[in-house]
Design a protein around this motif. Structure first.
Motif, PDB file in Angstrom:
ATOM      1  N   GLN A  41       0.988  -1.136  -0.120  1.00  0.00           N
ATOM      2  CA  GLN A  41      -0.056   0.016  -0.082  1.00  0.00           C
ATOM      3  C   GLN A  41       0.985   1.177  -0.081  1.00  0.00           C
ATOM      4  OE1 GLN A  41      -1.787   1.273   3.886  1.00  0.00           O
ATOM      5  NE2 GLN A  41      -1.784  -0.914   4.362  1.00  0.00           N
ATOM      6  N   LEU A  42       0.429   2.331  -0.670  1.00  0.00           N
ATOM      7  CA  LEU A  42       1.066   3.522  -0.555  1.00  0.00           C
ATOM      8  C   LEU A  42       0.694   4.353   0.316  1.00  0.00           C
ATOM      9  CD1 LEU A  42       3.073   5.400  -2.473  1.00  0.00           C
ATOM     10  CD2 LEU A  42       1.046   6.039  -3.712  1.00  0.00           C
ATOM     11  N   ARG A  43       1.407   4.610   1.461  1.00  0.00           N
ATOM     12  CA  ARG A  43       1.181   5.604   2.832  1.00  0.00           C
ATOM     13  C   ARG A  43       0.763   6.816   2.256  1.00  0.00           C
ATOM     14  NH1 ARG A  43       2.384   3.192   7.538  1.00  0.00           N
ATOM     15  NH2 ARG A  43       2.588   5.418   8.310  1.00  0.00           N
ATOM     16  N   THR A  44      -0.252   7.603   3.145  1.00  0.00           N
ATOM     17  CA  THR A  44      -0.495   8.909   2.756  1.00  0.00           C
ATOM     18  C   THR A  44      -1.137   9.398   4.049  1.00  0.00           C
ATOM     19  OG1 THR A  44      -1.620  10.734   1.320  1.00  0.00           O
ATOM     20  CG2 THR A  44      -2.866   8.573   1.806  1.00  0.00           C
ATOM     21  N   GLY A  45      -0.886  10.689   4.297  1.00  0.00           N
ATOM     22  CA  GLY A  45      -1.483  11.423   5.478  1.00  0.00           C
ATOM     23  C   GLY A  45      -1.075  11.062   6.736  1.00  0.00           C
ATOM     24  N   THR A  46       0.084  10.342   7.053  1.00  0.00           N
ATOM     25  CA  THR A  46       0.064   9.860   8.324  1.00  0.00           C
ATOM     26  C   THR A  46       1.202  10.644   8.948  1.00  0.00           C
ATOM     27  OG1 THR A  46       1.802   8.280   7.626  1.00  0.00           O
ATOM     28  CG2 THR A  46      -0.416   7.518   7.421  1.00  0.00           C
ATOM     29  N   GLY A  47       1.922  11.348   8.144  1.00  0.00           N
ATOM     30  CA  GLY A  47       3.020  11.835   8.805  1.00  0.00           C
ATOM     31  C   GLY A  47       4.467  10.927   9.058  1.00  0.00           C
ATOM     32  N   TYR A  48       4.340   9.736   8.705  1.00  0.00           N
ATOM     33  CA  TYR A  48       5.488   8.703   8.411  1.00  0.00           C
ATOM     34  C   TYR A  48       5.651   8.005   7.334  1.00  0.00           C
ATOM     35  CZ  TYR A  48       8.170   4.998  10.568  1.00  0.00           C
ATOM     36  OH  TYR A  48       9.478   4.200  10.661  1.00  0.00           O
ATOM     37  N   TYR A  49       6.621   8.263   6.604  1.00  0.00           N
ATOM     38  CA  TYR A  49       6.746   7.498   5.292  1.00  0.00           C
ATOM     39  C   TYR A  49       5.687   7.798   4.370  1.00  0.00           C
ATOM     40  CZ  TYR A  49      11.275   4.769   6.239  1.00  0.00           C
ATOM     41  OH  TYR A  49      12.473   4.519   6.529  1.00  0.00           O
ATOM     42  N   ASP A  50       5.061   9.048   4.414  1.00  0.00           N
ATOM     43  CA  ASP A  50       3.941   9.169   3.389  1.00  0.00           C
ATOM     44  C   ASP A  50       4.768   9.039   1.852  1.00  0.00           C
ATOM     45  OD1 ASP A  50       1.886   9.640   5.120  1.00  0.00           O
ATOM     46  OD2 ASP A  50       2.319  11.756   5.465  1.00  0.00           O
ATOM     47  N   ASP A  51       3.701   8.811   0.963  1.00  0.00           N
ATOM     48  CA  ASP A  51       4.414   8.551  -0.421  1.00  0.00           C
ATOM     49  C   ASP A  51       5.599   7.421  -0.570  1.00  0.00           C
ATOM     50  OD1 ASP A  51       2.592  10.648  -1.139  1.00  0.00           O
ATOM     51  OD2 ASP A  51       4.218  11.836  -0.632  1.00  0.00           O
ATOM     52  N   TRP A  52       5.324   6.387   0.578  1.00  0.00           N
ATOM     53  CA  TRP A  52       6.424   5.221   0.313  1.00  0.00           C
ATOM     54  C   TRP A  52       5.340   4.121   0.191  1.00  0.00           C
ATOM     55  CZ3 TRP A  52      11.787   4.955   0.999  1.00  0.00           C
ATOM     56  CH2 TRP A  52      12.477   6.150   0.974  1.00  0.00           C
ATOM     57  N   TRP A  53       5.748   2.996  -0.398  1.00  0.00           N
ATOM     58  CA  TRP A  53       5.158   1.836  -0.468  1.00  0.00           C
ATOM     59  C   TRP A  53       5.605   0.898   0.958  1.00  0.00           C
ATOM     60  CZ3 TRP A  53       1.375   0.976  -3.688  1.00  0.00           C
ATOM     61  CH2 TRP A  53       1.277   1.720  -4.861  1.00  0.00           C
ATOM     62  N   ALA A  54       4.564   0.345   1.389  1.00  0.00           N
ATOM     63  CA  ALA A  54       4.468  -0.476   2.895  1.00  0.00           C
ATOM     64  C   ALA A  54       3.849  -1.829   2.690  1.00  0.00           C
ATOM     65  CB  ALA A  54       4.071   0.443   3.879  1.00  0.00           C
ATOM     66  N   ALA A  55       4.088  -2.455   3.883  1.00  0.00           N
ATOM     67  CA  ALA A  55       3.242  -3.754   3.973  1.00  0.00           C
ATOM     68  C   ALA A  55       1.908  -3.685   3.502  1.00  0.00           C
ATOM     69  CB  ALA A  55       3.299  -4.408   5.371  1.00  0.00           C
ATOM     70  N   SER A  56       1.160  -4.862   3.298  1.00  0.00           N
ATOM     71  CA  SER A  56      -0.099  -4.934   2.692  1.00  0.00           C
ATOM     72  C   SER A  56      -1.046  -4.247   3.786  1.00  0.00           C
ATOM     73  CB  SER A  56      -0.602  -6.449   2.581  1.00  0.00           C
ATOM     74  OG  SER A  56       0.485  -7.001   1.653  1.00  0.00           O
ATOM     75  N   ALA A  57      -0.682  -4.624   5.249  1.00  0.00           N
ATOM     76  CA  ALA A  57      -1.270  -4.343   6.326  1.00  0.00           C
ATOM     77  C   ALA A  57      -0.327  -4.212   7.434  1.00  0.00           C
ATOM     78  CB  ALA A  57      -2.651  -4.895   6.643  1.00  0.00           C
ATOM     79  N   ALA A  58      -0.514  -3.295   8.461  1.00  0.00           N
ATOM     80  CA  ALA A  58       0.477  -3.048   9.608  1.00  0.00           C
ATOM     81  C   ALA A  58      -0.230  -2.069  10.549  1.00  0.00           C
ATOM     82  CB  ALA A  58       1.699  -2.679   8.974  1.00  0.00           C
ATOM     83  N   GLY A  59       0.282  -2.200  11.832  1.00  0.00           N
ATOM     84  CA  GLY A  59       0.001  -1.540  12.975  1.00  0.00           C
ATOM     85  C   GLY A  59       0.437  -1.891  14.416  1.00  0.00           C
ATOM     86  N   HIS A  60      -0.007  -1.007  15.236  1.00  0.00           N
ATOM     87  CA  HIS A  60       0.581  -1.302  16.572  1.00  0.00           C
ATOM     88  C   HIS A  60      -0.073  -2.391  17.319  1.00  0.00           C
ATOM     89  CE1 HIS A  60       2.102   3.158  16.303  1.00  0.00           C
ATOM     90  NE2 HIS A  60       2.814   2.254  16.111  1.00  0.00           N
ATOM     91  N   VAL A  61       0.584  -3.261  18.017  1.00  0.00           N
ATOM     92  CA  VAL A  61      -0.109  -4.090  18.876  1.00  0.00           C
ATOM     93  C   VAL A  61      -0.732  -3.345  20.096  1.00  0.00           C
ATOM     94  CG1 VAL A  61      -0.031  -6.325  20.242  1.00  0.00           C
ATOM     95  CG2 VAL A  61       1.437  -6.004  18.120  1.00  0.00           C
ATOM     96  N   GLU A  62      -2.139  -3.589  20.362  1.00  0.00           N
ATOM     97  CA  GLU A  62      -2.774  -2.985  21.508  1.00  0.00           C
ATOM     98  C   GLU A  62      -2.465  -3.729  22.935  1.00  0.00           C
ATOM     99  OE1 GLU A  62      -6.792  -2.679  20.273  1.00  0.00           O
ATOM    100  OE2 GLU A  62      -6.502  -1.325  18.460  1.00  0.00           O
ATOM    101  N   ALA A  63      -2.624  -3.195  23.936  1.00  0.00           N
ATOM    102  CA  ALA A  63      -2.273  -3.587  25.224  1.00  0.00           C
ATOM    103  C   ALA A  63      -3.122  -4.781  25.263  1.00  0.00           C
ATOM    104  CB  ALA A  63      -2.600  -2.690  26.360  1.00  0.00           C
TER     105      ALA A  63
END
Length: 167
Positions: A41-63
């Motif tokens: 996926q092409l990241r956008t609007g996150t403030g971190y690696y915007d306009d870079w290609w990244a994993a199909s899905a990813a995110g933080h592990v919740e407590a």
């Protein structure tokens, strides 16, 4: 002797006060894989690696959330697909840092591949602008650095079970 599930020991308050100054942010990543192709996926609007290609899905592990359940949740939230935990192929666990020395840059990343899912992957959130399949031999130049490291080493058969990045 059978132990009760809630009989686990916890750290005493004094021990926690003396040793509790650590902070590591856990994140889970999944690469949906079809043959020799990977969905990015092409990241956008996150403030971190915007306009870079990244994993199909990813995110933080919740407590309180197991890492495998976290990636199943992220795949549903980000791509609208259903994954089964038993279909997740562990790739590597990465201890990662950045040169800032900030606590937010102290990371542990859990990487998985998955070749089976329910539904058709489609963007579900505003934090990605595009979703495309790429050959593992032809990743986009702007693939997030630590994710490219994992994909290329996995493709080449040189990916260790435990990796360090940024040290």
């Amino acid at each position: 002797m059978k132990r009760e599930p809630d009989a686990r020991q916890t750290y005493p308050a004094l021990y926690a006060a003396e040793h509790g100054g650590f902070s590591v942010v856990p994140a889970a990543y999944v690469f949906l894989v079809d043959g020799d192709r990977v969905l990015l996926q092409l990241r956008t609007g996150t403030g971190y690696y915007d306009d870079w290609w990244a994993a199909s899905a990813a995110g933080h592990v919740e407590a309180g959330e197991p890492v495998t359940r976290a990636i199943v949740r992220e795949a549903s939230e980000e791509l609208g697909v259903t994954l089964a935990e038993r279909d997740l192929e562990p790739l590597s666990t990465m201890h990662r840092t950045a040169p800032t020395g900030l606590a937010v840059d102290q990371r542990v990343d859990f990487f998985f591949a998955c070749r089976t899912w329910g539904g058709t992957p489609a963007l579900q959130e505003q934090k990605a602008a595009d979703l495309r399949w790429f050959d593992l031999d032809a990743l986009p130049e702007q693939t997030v650095h630590h994710e490219r490291f994992v994909l290329e080493a996995w493709r080449d058969g040189t990916l260790p079970a435990i990796t360090a990045f940024g040290f």
